[in-house]
Scaffold this motif. Structure first.
Motif, PDB file in Angstrom:
ATOM      1  N   VAL A   1      -3.324 -28.303  -6.590  1.00 17.43           N
ATOM      2  CA  VAL A   1      -2.800 -29.652  -6.784  1.00 17.43           C
ATOM      3  C   VAL A   1      -3.651 -30.605  -5.955  1.00 17.43           C
ATOM      4  N   ALA A   2      -3.430 -31.899  -6.121  1.00 14.98           N
ATOM      5  CA  ALA A   2      -4.209 -32.911  -5.399  1.00 14.98           C
ATOM      6  C   ALA A   2      -4.025 -32.765  -3.893  1.00 14.98           C
ATOM      7  N   GLU A   3      -4.995 -33.279  -3.153  1.00 12.63           N
ATOM      8  CA  GLU A   3      -4.974 -33.167  -1.691  1.00 12.63           C
ATOM      9  C   GLU A   3      -3.820 -33.929  -1.053  1.00 12.63           C
ATOM     10  N   THR A   4      -3.183 -34.811  -1.787  1.00 15.46           N
ATOM     11  CA  THR A   4      -2.042 -35.571  -1.272  1.00 15.46           C
ATOM     12  C   THR A   4      -0.705 -35.029  -1.773  1.00 15.46           C
ATOM     13  N   GLU A   5      -0.754 -33.919  -2.530  1.00 14.40           N
ATOM     14  CA  GLU A   5       0.455 -33.375  -3.139  1.00 14.40           C
ATOM     15  C   GLU A   5       0.752 -31.969  -2.613  1.00 14.40           C
ATOM     16  N   VAL A   6       2.003 -31.517  -2.814  1.00 17.08           N
ATOM     17  CA  VAL A   6       2.395 -30.163  -2.443  1.00 17.08           C
ATOM     18  C   VAL A   6       2.733 -29.374  -3.705  1.00 17.08           C
ATOM     19  N   HIS A   7       2.749 -28.063  -3.577  1.00 20.48           N
ATOM     20  CA  HIS A   7       2.973 -27.190  -4.728  1.00 20.48           C
ATOM     21  C   HIS A   7       4.452 -27.113  -5.089  1.00 20.48           C
ATOM     22  N   ASP A   8       4.699 -26.953  -6.382  1.00 19.19           N
ATOM     23  CA  ASP A   8       6.050 -26.851  -6.910  1.00 19.19           C
ATOM     24  C   ASP A   8       6.491 -25.386  -6.854  1.00 19.19           C
ATOM     25  N   PRO A   9       7.514 -25.063  -6.075  1.00 19.94           N
ATOM     26  CA  PRO A   9       7.966 -23.667  -6.003  1.00 19.94           C
ATOM     27  C   PRO A   9       8.329 -23.085  -7.367  1.00 19.94           C
ATOM     28  N   ALA A  10       8.856 -23.911  -8.262  1.00 16.95           N
ATOM     29  CA  ALA A  10       9.207 -23.412  -9.597  1.00 16.95           C
ATOM     30  C   ALA A  10       7.963 -22.962 -10.352  1.00 16.95           C
ATOM     31  N   GLU A  11       6.855 -23.682 -10.165  1.00 18.81           N
ATOM     32  CA  GLU A  11       5.606 -23.286 -10.826  1.00 18.81           C
ATOM     33  C   GLU A  11       5.047 -22.010 -10.196  1.00 18.81           C
ATOM     34  N   VAL A  12       5.208 -21.868  -8.892  1.00 19.62           N
ATOM     35  CA  VAL A  12       4.798 -20.624  -8.239  1.00 19.62           C
ATOM     36  C   VAL A  12       5.574 -19.451  -8.830  1.00 19.62           C
ATOM     37  N   SER A  13       6.892 -19.615  -8.970  1.00 16.94           N
ATOM     38  CA  SER A  13       7.727 -18.557  -9.545  1.00 16.94           C
ATOM     39  C   SER A  13       7.286 -18.231 -10.968  1.00 16.94           C
ATOM     40  N   ARG A  14       6.996 -19.264 -11.764  1.00 11.37           N
ATOM     41  CA  ARG A  14       6.588 -19.056 -13.150  1.00 11.37           C
ATOM     42  C   ARG A  14       5.318 -18.221 -13.220  1.00 11.37           C
ATOM     43  N   ARG A  15       4.347 -18.544 -12.374  1.00 12.33           N
ATOM     44  CA  ARG A  15       3.077 -17.820 -12.383  1.00 12.33           C
ATOM     45  C   ARG A  15       3.265 -16.365 -11.948  1.00 12.33           C
ATOM     46  N   LEU A  16       4.139 -16.141 -11.003  1.00 14.06           N
ATOM     47  CA  LEU A  16       4.378 -14.776 -10.554  1.00 14.06           C
ATOM     48  C   LEU A  16       5.053 -13.942 -11.646  1.00 14.06           C
TER      49      LEU A  16
ATOM     50  N   CYS B   1      10.718 -18.633  -2.788  1.00 13.33           N
ATOM     51  CA  CYS B   1      10.462 -18.257  -4.187  1.00 13.33           C
ATOM     52  C   CYS B   1       9.590 -17.013  -4.277  1.00 13.33           C
ATOM     53  N   VAL B   2       8.659 -16.836  -3.326  1.00 15.07           N
ATOM     54  CA  VAL B   2       7.829 -15.623  -3.326  1.00 15.07           C
ATOM     55  C   VAL B   2       8.696 -14.400  -3.056  1.00 15.07           C
ATOM     56  N   ARG B   3       9.614 -14.521  -2.121  1.00 17.63           N
ATOM     57  CA  ARG B   3      10.514 -13.416  -1.797  1.00 17.63           C
ATOM     58  C   ARG B   3      11.417 -13.089  -2.984  1.00 17.63           C
ATOM     59  N   ALA B   4      11.887 -14.128  -3.680  1.00 16.89           N
ATOM     60  CA  ALA B   4      12.774 -13.908  -4.824  1.00 16.89           C
ATOM     61  C   ALA B   4      12.071 -13.175  -5.962  1.00 16.89           C
ATOM     62  N   GLU B   5      10.737 -13.325  -6.042  1.00 15.59           N
ATOM     63  CA  GLU B   5       9.967 -12.649  -7.084  1.00 15.59           C
ATOM     64  C   GLU B   5       9.434 -11.294  -6.625  1.00 15.59           C
ATOM     65  N   GLY B   6       9.831 -10.856  -5.442  1.00 20.34           N
ATOM     66  CA  GLY B   6       9.445  -9.536  -4.957  1.00 20.34           C
ATOM     67  C   GLY B   6       7.987  -9.410  -4.560  1.00 20.34           C
ATOM     68  N   ARG B   7       7.366 -10.502  -4.135  1.00 16.53           N
ATOM     69  CA  ARG B   7       5.969 -10.460  -3.697  1.00 16.53           C
ATOM     70  C   ARG B   7       5.907 -10.790  -2.208  1.00 16.53           C
ATOM     71  N   TRP B   8       4.703 -10.713  -1.664  1.00 17.72           N
ATOM     72  CA  TRP B   8       4.517 -10.957  -0.237  1.00 17.72           C
ATOM     73  C   TRP B   8       3.699 -12.235  -0.011  1.00 17.72           C
TER      74      TRP B   8
ATOM     75  N   SER C   1      10.349 -13.081  10.582  1.00 19.63           N
ATOM     76  CA  SER C   1      11.483 -12.264  10.149  1.00 19.63           C
ATOM     77  C   SER C   1      12.349 -13.005   9.142  1.00 19.63           C
ATOM     78  N   GLY C   2      12.726 -14.234   9.481  1.00 20.28           N
ATOM     79  CA  GLY C   2      13.620 -14.991   8.615  1.00 20.28           C
ATOM     80  C   GLY C   2      13.027 -15.301   7.259  1.00 20.28           C
ATOM     81  N   LEU C   3      11.732 -15.585   7.215  1.00 14.53           N
ATOM     82  CA  LEU C   3      11.065 -15.905   5.953  1.00 14.53           C
ATOM     83  C   LEU C   3      10.506 -14.668   5.265  1.00 14.53           C
ATOM     84  N   GLU C   4      10.559 -13.519   5.936  1.00 17.53           N
ATOM     85  CA  GLU C   4      10.050 -12.245   5.412  1.00 17.53           C
ATOM     86  C   GLU C   4       8.581 -12.370   4.983  1.00 17.53           C
ATOM     87  N   LEU C   5       7.776 -12.914   5.899  1.00 19.82           N
ATOM     88  CA  LEU C   5       6.346 -13.065   5.634  1.00 19.82           C
ATOM     89  C   LEU C   5       5.638 -11.728   5.814  1.00 19.82           C
ATOM     90  N   ALA C   6       4.580 -11.526   5.026  1.00 20.56           N
ATOM     91  CA  ALA C   6       3.754 -10.336   5.220  1.00 20.56           C
ATOM     92  C   ALA C   6       2.887 -10.494   6.450  1.00 20.56           C
TER      93      ALA C   6
END
Length: 386
Positions: free
Chosen positions: A127-142, A172-179, A196-201
């Motif tokens: 996305v543009a340098e002034t914008e942030v990513h849409d979690p829904a789009e991340v989920s869709r791609r996964l 959203c990454v955790r909900a899709e079972g990825r790391w 721990s709370g965010l379950e980051l790899a």
């Protein structure tokens, strides 16, 4: 929350004409006398005292990240933060796996370069340098690509100073079972990271930014079971996190010569962080610095490049004035002569410059910078008129 003692910051002393400027950058940055003094002692890398010192440093970093001693480990590496990012990507992402990279600045693109060079398959969501990513789009791609095992993102994109939504992406990454792999280079130590709370790899950062140490040490805090599963996966000898962790677990010895003075300085820097009140207190100080900077630069006619809601209290980008009087090179050199070093911009498509608000500084430092900036602007405009 406690604030940093103002009597110890560069703003309380005269700095004009000094050879060493205040570094208003995202790192290397201005460090305290205590951190500098910690480097006056020499350490033997195999000396038990150094082994204990370094292990204590890494345990404290792991705890700061929200990682537990049972499930997480902090693995250090000699070199800049990019060494740690490359080690993280190439150790955890297998040659037959794909990684989804979230890109909105130069450091996201750097991760893509690392993956391509090391033969890791990537999908880029940019996305543009002034914008942030849409979690829904991340989920869709996964959901569309089961071969994506990891998602990688930059926490604070120092191209612009943009704060990316770590918690939302992690959810959203955790909900899709990825790391999720996180580059928190310019955020860790002030911005919240909860392994721990965010379950980051894994999370990569370095010694010389919000921790307020000196350059020369990168590190990755990661989950132990994922690290063990990555045994033999890294294509590099020196950037193999699993091999490094295994060596350190066997008597605390590094595989290659450690940056002893840098680790001693980081030990002192961590003590300062603890005395200040931890990351929440440091974040409060940085936020005060940013508020002072933004309001002062607005009075001087400089416009921020980002929406304030997306601005991290780390470094701010300002749009270069289009008027004839402004030249970044002249502006930079005049500020440097008055004791302040800033950064050129990295955003594409528009001229910007960057001013950092982290390090051993406070709002008085920023006010002194604004006074110097006002004088420089006046002089530059006067030269055009005359």
């Amino acid at each position: 929350m406690s604030s940093a003692p103002q009597a110890k910051t560069p703003a309380t002393r005269s700095i004009e004409g000094k050879e060493t400027p205040v570094l208003l950058t995202p790192g290397p940055l201005t460090t305290s006398a205590r951190v500098k003094e910690a480097m006056l002692r020499d350490w033997g890398s195999r000396d038990p005292a150094f082994v204990a010192l370094s292990q204590g440093v890494f345990d404290r970093i792991r705890a700061l990240s929200g990682g537990t001693a049972e499930d997480h480990v902090c693995v250090p590496l000699q070199g800049s933060g990019t060494f740690a990012v490359e080690a993280m990507l190439t150790t955890f992402v297998g040659a037959g796996e794909r990684v989804l990279l979230l890109v909105n600045g130069a450091y996201g693109h750097r991760m893509a370069d690392i993956c391509r060079k090391s033969g890791r398959a990537v999908e880029i969501y940019e996305v543009a340098e002034t914008e942030v990513h849409d979690p829904a789009e991340v989920s869709r791609r996964l959901r569309l690509d089961p071969a994506i095992a990891f998602v990688a993102m930059v926490h604070c994109e120092t191209t612009s100073g943009l704060l990316n939504p770590l918690e939302d992406i992690a959810s959203c990454v955790r909900a899709e079972g990825r790391w999720l792999l996180v580059d928190s280079m310019s955020g860790f130590g002030a911005l919240s990271v909860d392994m721990s709370g965010l379950e980051l790899a894994a999370m990569a950062a370095s010694s010389n930014k919000c921790l307020q140490g000196v350059p020369g040490l990168g590190f990755v805090v990661c989950r132990k079971e994922l690290l063990e599963a990555a045994r033999g996966r890294a294509p590099s000898v020196v950037l193999d996190l699993q091999a490094q962790a295994a060596a350190l677990a066997n008597g605390g010895q590094w595989r290659f010569t450690p940056p002893t003075h840098v680790i001693a300085a980081l030990d002192a820097a961590l003590a300062e962080l603890e005395e200040e009140g931890g990351p929440p207190a440091r974040l409060e100080r940085y936020s005060q610095n940013l508020a002072t900077l933004l309001s002062g630069m607005d009075r001087l006619g400089f416009q921020p490049a980002l929406d304030p809601a997306r601005q991290a209290p780390v470094i701010a980008s300002f749009v270069e004035p289009a008027d004839d009087w402004f030249s970044f090179e002249t502006f930079y050199e005049a500020l440097r002569a008055r004791g302040f070093a800033i950064y050129a911009g990295k955003m594409t498509g528009r001229g910007t410059f960057r001013v950092g608000v982290i390090g051993a500084i406070d709002s008085l430092t920023i006010e002194a910078f604004l006074t110097a900036t006002k004088a420089v602007v006046s002089e530059m405009k006067q030269k055009v008129i005359s």
